[in-house]
Every structure is written in structure tokens, then in C-alpha cells.
Scaffold this motif. Structure first.
Motif, PDB file in Angstrom:
ATOM      1  N   GLY A  11       0.787  -1.221   0.000  1.00 20.33           N
ATOM      2  CA  GLY A  11       0.000   0.000   0.000  1.00 20.33           C
ATOM      3  C   GLY A  11       0.825   1.278   0.000  1.00 20.33           C
ATOM      4  N   HIS A  12       2.165   1.183  -0.053  1.00 19.51           N
ATOM      5  CA  HIS A  12       2.994   2.388  -0.082  1.00 19.51           C
ATOM      6  C   HIS A  12       2.976   2.982  -1.480  1.00 19.51           C
ATOM      7  CE1 HIS A  12       6.104   5.252   0.716  1.00 19.51           C
ATOM      8  NE2 HIS A  12       6.790   4.809  -0.328  1.00 19.51           N
ATOM      9  N   VAL A  13       2.514   4.207  -1.550  1.00 11.81           N
ATOM     10  CA  VAL A  13       2.484   4.941  -2.811  1.00 11.81           C
ATOM     11  C   VAL A  13       3.321   6.198  -2.600  1.00 11.81           C
ATOM     12  CG1 VAL A  13       0.997   6.117  -4.476  1.00 11.81           C
ATOM     13  CG2 VAL A  13       0.176   4.064  -3.324  1.00 11.81           C
ATOM     14  N   PRO A  14       4.243   6.484  -3.506  1.00 11.75           N
ATOM     15  CA  PRO A  14       5.080   7.682  -3.335  1.00 11.75           C
ATOM     16  C   PRO A  14       4.245   8.960  -3.242  1.00 11.75           C
ATOM     17  CG  PRO A  14       5.839   6.353  -5.201  1.00 11.75           C
ATOM     18  CD  PRO A  14       4.552   5.751  -4.718  1.00 11.75           C
ATOM     19  N   LEU A  15       4.761   9.928  -2.489  1.00 10.87           N
ATOM     20  CA  LEU A  15       4.062  11.190  -2.274  1.00 10.87           C
ATOM     21  C   LEU A  15       3.708  11.873  -3.590  1.00 10.87           C
ATOM     22  CD1 LEU A  15       3.017  13.395  -0.354  1.00 10.87           C
ATOM     23  CD2 LEU A  15       5.321  14.377  -0.396  1.00 10.87           C
ATOM     24  N   ARG A  17       3.044  10.683  -6.414  1.00 12.14           N
ATOM     25  CA  ARG A  17       1.896  10.031  -7.067  1.00 12.14           C
ATOM     26  C   ARG A  17       0.595  10.311  -6.321  1.00 12.14           C
ATOM     27  NH1 ARG A  17       1.485   3.816  -9.140  1.00 12.14           N
ATOM     28  NH2 ARG A  17      -0.529   4.088 -10.122  1.00 12.14           N
ATOM     29  N   ARG A  18       0.671  10.370  -4.976  1.00 11.33           N
ATOM     30  CA  ARG A  18      -0.536  10.631  -4.178  1.00 11.33           C
ATOM     31  C   ARG A  18      -1.076  12.028  -4.409  1.00 11.33           C
ATOM     32  NH1 ARG A  18       2.580   8.474   0.295  1.00 11.33           N
ATOM     33  NH2 ARG A  18       2.539  10.572   1.181  1.00 11.33           N
ATOM     34  N   VAL A  23      -3.051  18.142  -7.327  1.00 12.50           N
ATOM     35  CA  VAL A  23      -2.228  19.187  -7.942  1.00 12.50           C
ATOM     36  C   VAL A  23      -2.675  19.405  -9.387  1.00 12.50           C
ATOM     37  CG1 VAL A  23       0.107  19.747  -8.736  1.00 12.50           C
ATOM     38  CG2 VAL A  23      -0.258  18.921  -6.402  1.00 12.50           C
ATOM     39  N   GLY A  24      -2.958  18.329 -10.113  1.00  8.90           N
ATOM     40  CA  GLY A  24      -3.461  18.459 -11.485  1.00  8.90           C
ATOM     41  C   GLY A  24      -4.783  19.212 -11.530  1.00  8.90           C
ATOM     42  N   VAL A 106      -1.521  13.840   1.076  1.00  9.33           N
ATOM     43  CA  VAL A 106      -0.202  13.884   1.706  1.00  9.33           C
ATOM     44  C   VAL A 106      -0.136  12.875   2.852  1.00  9.33           C
ATOM     45  CG1 VAL A 106       1.330  15.322   3.128  1.00  9.33           C
ATOM     46  CG2 VAL A 106       0.338  16.240   1.019  1.00  9.33           C
ATOM     47  N   GLN A 107      -1.224  12.730   3.579  1.00  6.51           N
ATOM     48  CA  GLN A 107      -1.285  11.794   4.708  1.00  6.51           C
ATOM     49  C   GLN A 107      -1.524  10.352   4.258  1.00  6.51           C
ATOM     50  OE1 GLN A 107      -4.558  13.477   6.894  1.00  6.51           O
ATOM     51  NE2 GLN A 107      -3.241  14.909   8.016  1.00  6.51           N
TER      52      GLN A 107
END
Length: 144
Positions: A11-15, A17-18, A23-24, A106-107
């Protein structure tokens, strides 16, 4: 071999990508607002006329939204509210929801907004009442 669910790293997704979606979204909205802030909707010929107003003379709930956004961008809140008060409320709600979305991203927590059905009906009723009143003589102050 695949990792078991719930194991280390699951379940770790890089910041980056999150936060890509929020932002888009804000980049797209900022670009649209920048365009409306630069190209004045009060000058004829820049934007199409609302078909409902053009053919019936009736203001829809969105009429005046571009003029409202233009005034809002330039810091003229009174003019923005006069052009379309519902749109101004929408800008504020969007900003709050977007901030919540970014913080949750972010969290690494999903944003879930669940509102009771009655709340959605109430919003629809307010928009309907706004639409009717702005088309009546005593509601001319709400017309764009």
C-alpha cells in the motif's frame, strides 16, 4: 513472488503520485481562472452567450458565472457576488474541499465525503430558488 496483503511495503504509494491528482486539478482550475481573469467576459465577443438567456431571456443558475469569476480574481467581491452569488459560494467550497483532498493525499488517506441525501436536496432547492428569484422583478439584484 508477490507480497502478501498487509505485509511490509504493501500500500505504499510515493508522495508525488498521491498528490498528482489534487495538484493536477488545481493547476487546471488555476489555468481556467487565469484565462477568465485575463480575457474580460464583460467585453462582448470573447465568450458565447448563454443559450437560455439568448432564446428565452431567462437567467440560468450559471449566468454571470464568468463575470463573477473575473471579479473574484481581481479581488472585487461585491461585484463577484452581484454577478453570481452561488458561483462565489462554489469557489469557496471548492477551495475547502481541494485543501482537504490535498492534506489527505499527503497523509496517504483517501478523501471520503458522505453527506446525507437531505443535504443534496437542500442544495438543489437553494439553487432552484436562486434561479427563480433572480428572474423575478424583486430579485433583480441577483441577476447578472
Amino acid at each position: 513472488m508477490p507480497r502478501p496483503a498487509g505485509g511490509p511495503g504493501a500500500g505504499h504509494v510515493p508522495l508525488a503520485r498521491r498528490v498528482a491528482m489534487p495538484v493536477g486539478a488545481i493547476v487546471s482550475v488555476a489555468a481556467a481562472f487565469a484565462y477568465v481573469g485575463t480575457v474580460d467576459p464583460n467585453e462582448p465577443g470573447h465568450y458565447p452567450v448563454c443559450p437560455l438567456v439568448r432564446f428565452t431571456g431567462i437567467y440560468c443558475p450559471g449566468c454571470g458565472g464568468l463575470r463573477s469569476a473575473h471579479a473574484f480574481i481581481h479581488g472585487d467581491l461585491a461585484t463577484a457576488l452581484g454577478a453570481n452569488a452561488v458561483a462565489v459560494v462554489g469557489y469557496v467550497i471548492f477551495a475547502v474541499v481541494w485543501a482537504m483532498w490535498l492534506i489527505r493525499a499527503v497523509q496517504a488517506r483517501p478523501l471520503r465525503i458522505s453527506l446525507p441525501r437531505a443535504w443534496w436536496w437542500s442544495v438543489g432547492a437553494v439553487v432552484l430558488i436562486f434561479s427563480v428569484v433572480r428572474n423575478l422583478p424583486f430579485g433583480a439584484g441577483l441577476a447578472p
